[in-house]
Design a protein around this motif. Structure first.
Motif, PDB file in Angstrom:
ATOM      1  N   SER A 291     -36.159  -2.375 -15.873  1.00 49.46           N
ATOM      2  CA  SER A 291     -37.185  -2.047 -14.879  1.00 49.46           C
ATOM      3  C   SER A 291     -37.901  -0.749 -15.217  1.00 49.46           C
ATOM      4  CB  SER A 291     -36.556  -1.930 -13.488  1.00 49.46           C
ATOM      5  OG  SER A 291     -35.708  -0.810 -13.449  1.00 49.46           O
ATOM      6  N   ASP A 292     -39.096  -0.608 -14.642  1.00 44.77           N
ATOM      7  CA  ASP A 292     -39.872   0.618 -14.807  1.00 44.77           C
ATOM      8  C   ASP A 292     -39.159   1.815 -14.167  1.00 44.77           C
ATOM      9  OD1 ASP A 292     -41.788  -0.794 -16.123  1.00 44.77           O
ATOM     10  OD2 ASP A 292     -43.089  -1.039 -14.362  1.00 44.77           O
ATOM     11  N   GLU A 293     -38.450   1.526 -13.064  1.00 46.41           N
ATOM     12  CA  GLU A 293     -37.720   2.630 -12.404  1.00 46.41           C
ATOM     13  C   GLU A 293     -36.694   3.240 -13.345  1.00 46.41           C
ATOM     14  OE1 GLU A 293     -34.836   3.534  -8.558  1.00 46.41           O
ATOM     15  OE2 GLU A 293     -35.497   1.477  -8.977  1.00 46.41           O
TER      16      GLU A 293
ATOM     17  N   PHE B 180     -38.429   5.337 -15.809  1.00 45.56           N
ATOM     18  CA  PHE B 180     -38.881   6.583 -15.184  1.00 45.56           C
ATOM     19  C   PHE B 180     -37.707   7.577 -15.061  1.00 45.56           C
ATOM     20  CE2 PHE B 180     -39.590   9.155 -11.363  1.00 45.56           C
ATOM     21  CZ  PHE B 180     -40.761   9.806 -11.734  1.00 45.56           C
ATOM     22  N   ARG B 181     -36.553   7.042 -14.659  1.00 43.90           N
ATOM     23  CA  ARG B 181     -35.382   7.923 -14.535  1.00 43.90           C
ATOM     24  C   ARG B 181     -34.978   8.490 -15.898  1.00 43.90           C
ATOM     25  NH1 ARG B 181     -32.399   7.782  -9.793  1.00 43.90           N
ATOM     26  NH2 ARG B 181     -33.183   6.341  -8.200  1.00 43.90           N
TER      27      ARG B 181
END
Length: 652
Positions: free
Chosen positions: A108-110, A113-114
């Motif tokens: 995932s993009d999340e 990002f993390r």
């Protein structure tokens, strides 16, 4: 087997000095002090030197000081102060690695990002911990490690100022954090009231201890004791910070805001440090130490290490005894045992007892000028030792024996011996009966009957009164050639022999350098060597003649110890004339005084120290003209030679 009564227990003794420990051996201590005094030291310096050197069974102050500095060096050489920073870095790296492993499988993009957030973290430990304050951890390990970092910071910061706090807060809850913050707030209020001089400070302190006493296991009795304990620990923590690099200090200050996840702790501790510094400015808040070891210490352990260094510095000062009014009672025995072990405390306590007993038993006294000197009791003890050494060296020698017989002229010696055929001495009744009883008991008992083997007789000896003049050379050559101490020990041994065995004899000790002087024993013992040219044997023999004339009914004995030919004589006006090589007038005056002594019936025995041919020739002349003799002993045998010749001359 007998049972131990209920209520009794057996174990090591912990209530003060060991009641079964051997008593302090003052004899050896006094012998060492006397040796130094006779070598030229003052009694006070000799006592201080004994305490520095120690005894055969007790380490001295110098040895204890060496061990203190060795312990101090070990602390600095073994440890380093970045233990807390290293542990936080380890927990942080371990948590970040676990978080990345948790994010990697997630497409995932999340998750990306993390990962970007983690990659953008600052390189510094403190900045990274601050940036992660609001981070939502997916990894359980990462979340736990971050909480451990906050707990570790809080516990270490408290442990640096409150000893044992780190262990007391192993599993910290939010309630524990609130209790700590409440305690710090109340503590700062109490110290603020004390600084203002509040009238009800005792009541405030009692209320504070009632609410928060569990944080203070040392159990202070008043505000002063509380401040002393806190300021000592806080100053140690500050010295630890001073000893770190500037970068390490900056990181710790920034990390402090994350302690327990609550910035109030750092604020309260900062206020506490400021108040303690104002209340106890005499504490060491500014110094630092260099640590160069590999064993990392946390904040609490580092503060304890700095406290140990301060305690070792204080012990070194106490052991040095270099400040005005210093006494061995000043040494902190508990601190010494903490740092060096129980044996060090025992040694320091025994040194203190030794000093106290030497003073208490009257071995030192004050001279009229206020200085410390050996008492008559101490001089007798030194004489006993010197005479015992002489007697030991005389053992086994043959050719001379003491004359013993009975009769009206015989005096008891205080000893007895078994009866031999032909003996007419009186019986020693008590020892004779005792021998008979012991013999009967050892053979099975029965009636006690005397046997010839039981009989002991009283020893007696013929005694005559003697006037003894002991002339000892005190010129500088006696000092420079190492003959000073043997000369004094010889005089001590002879004085002890005469004062205990031949009490009717009259001894006069005469020293001679440029001038001659009749001296008392304590003056001779404390006499210091002085640079003075002249060996005035003429003046010494003149004083010896006056002593003999004061005792016309006594047998005259003149003994002279010298290492040089006469180089000075006394003029009629009392002025001493020195010249080297000796003037004929000097030699003539000395020989004429020898002739006057010979007319009094005195032979002069000269104890020649050294192998100078001119000295040999002159002392041989003195011996021939007076009917005396020359003895050339080595230094170790000087005392035995003088005492032996005194006894020989006296019996003659």
């Amino acid at each position: 087997m007998t049972a131990i009564p209920e209520g009794y227990s057996y174990g090591p003794w912990h209530e003060g000095p060991d009641p079964l420990a051997p008593p302090i051996d003052l004899r050896d201590a006094l012998d060492e002090i006397g040796r130094d005094v006779m070598g030229g030291s003052s009694p006070r310096s000799a006592l201080e030197e004994l305490l520095r050197r120690g005894t055969r069974t007790t380490a001295g102050l110098d040895e204890l000081t060496r061990r203190v500095w060795q312990r101090r060096s070990e602390i600095q050489r073994r440890h380093r102060l970045d233990g807390t920073l290293q542990e936080i870095r380890r927990l942080l790296d371990e948590g970040l690695a676990a978080e990345r492993r948790e994010l990697f499988p997630d497409p995932s993009d999340e998750a990306r990002f993390r990962e970007a957030e983690l990659d953008a973290l600052p390189p510094g430990t403190a900045a990274a911990v601050r940036e992660l304050a609001d981070y939502q951890w997916r990894s359980e390990t990462g979340r736990e490690n971050y909480e451990q970092i906050r707990d570790l910071l809080g516990r270490e910061m408290l442990d640096a100022r409150f000893e044992g706090m780190k262990d007391a807060l192993q599993s910290t809850t939010s309630e524990d954090v609130e209790r700590v913050n409440e305690m710090l707030s109340d503590l700062n209020s109490l110290l603020n009231a004390y600084a203002r001089g509040a009238d009800d400070i005792e009541d405030r302190f009692a209320e504070f201890m009632r609410r928060h006493g569990q944080f203070f296991p040392e159990n202070p009795r008043n505000v002063e004791e509380l401040i002393d304990a806190l300021a000592s620990r806080a100053a140690a923590a500050q010295r630890m910070l001073n000893s770190m690099s500037e970068q390490q200090r900056a990181e710790l200050m920034e990390l402090a805001q994350q302690a327990f996840g609550d910035p109030r702790l750092a604020q309260q501790l900062s206020t506490l440090d400021s108040q303690l510094r104002a209340l106890r400015p005499g504490e060491d808040w500014t110094s630092s130490a260099r640590f160069r070891g590999q064993d990392p210490l946390g904040l609490g352990e580092g503060a304890q290490a700095m406290a140990d260094l301060a305690e070792l510095d204080a012990l070194a000062e106490q052991l040095a005894q270099s400040y005005p009014g210093a006494r061995l009672e000043d040494i902190d025995l508990e601190a010494l045992q903490r740092q060096l072990g129980e044996d060090a405390g025992v040694d320091a306590r025994r040194l203190s007892e030794l000093e106290r007993e030497l003073r208490r038993q009257g071995l030192f006294e004050r001279a009229p000028d206020g200085s410390l000197r050996l008492s008559p009791k101490a001089l007798r003890r030194l004489g006993e030792t010197a005479l015992a050494d002489v007697v030991n060296s005389l053992r086994g020698k043959t050719g001379e024996r003491q004359q013993e017989s009975a009769g009206a002229a015989g005096e008891p010696t205080g000893a007895s011996r078994p009866w031999q055929f032909g003996d007419t001495e009186p019986w020693e009744v008590s020892r004779t009966v005792r021998n008979s009883v012991l013999r009967t008991a050892s053979s099975g008992g029965g009636r006690v009957r005397l046997d010839v083997s039981d009989v002991e007789v009283i020893e007696t000896e013929h005694r005559t009164r003697a006037a003894v003049a002991l002339c000892v050379d005190t010129s500088w050559s006696m000092v420079s050639e190492g003959r000073w101490l043997p000369m004094k020990r010889t005089a001590l041994a002879l004085h002890q022999l005469i004062s205990t065995r031949f009490r009717n004899d009259a001894l006069q000790v005469i020293t001679f350098g440029r001038y001659a002087t009749a001296v008392e024993l304590d003056e001779l013992v404390g006499l210091e060597g002085a640079w003075e040219q002249g060996t005035n044997a003429h003046h010494a023999l003149l004083l010896a003649g006056r002593h003999l004339r004061r005792h016309p009914d006594a047998q005259p004995v003149v003994l002279m110890v010298t290492d040089g030919e006469p180089t000075a004589h006394l003029e009629p006006d009392g002025e001493a004339v020195f010249d080297y090589p000796p003037q004929p007038r000097t030699l003539a005056k000395t020989v004429s005084e020898v002739d006057r002594l010979a007319k009094l019936g005195a032979s002069v025995t000269v104890f020649r120290l050294g192998d100078d041919p001119r000295l040999e020739a002159f002392v041989d002349l003195i011996a021939r003209r007076s009917g005396g003799r020359v003895v050339a002993p080595d230094l170790d045998g000087l005392g035995a030679a003088v005492v032996s010749d005194y006894l020989r001359t006296r019996r003659r």
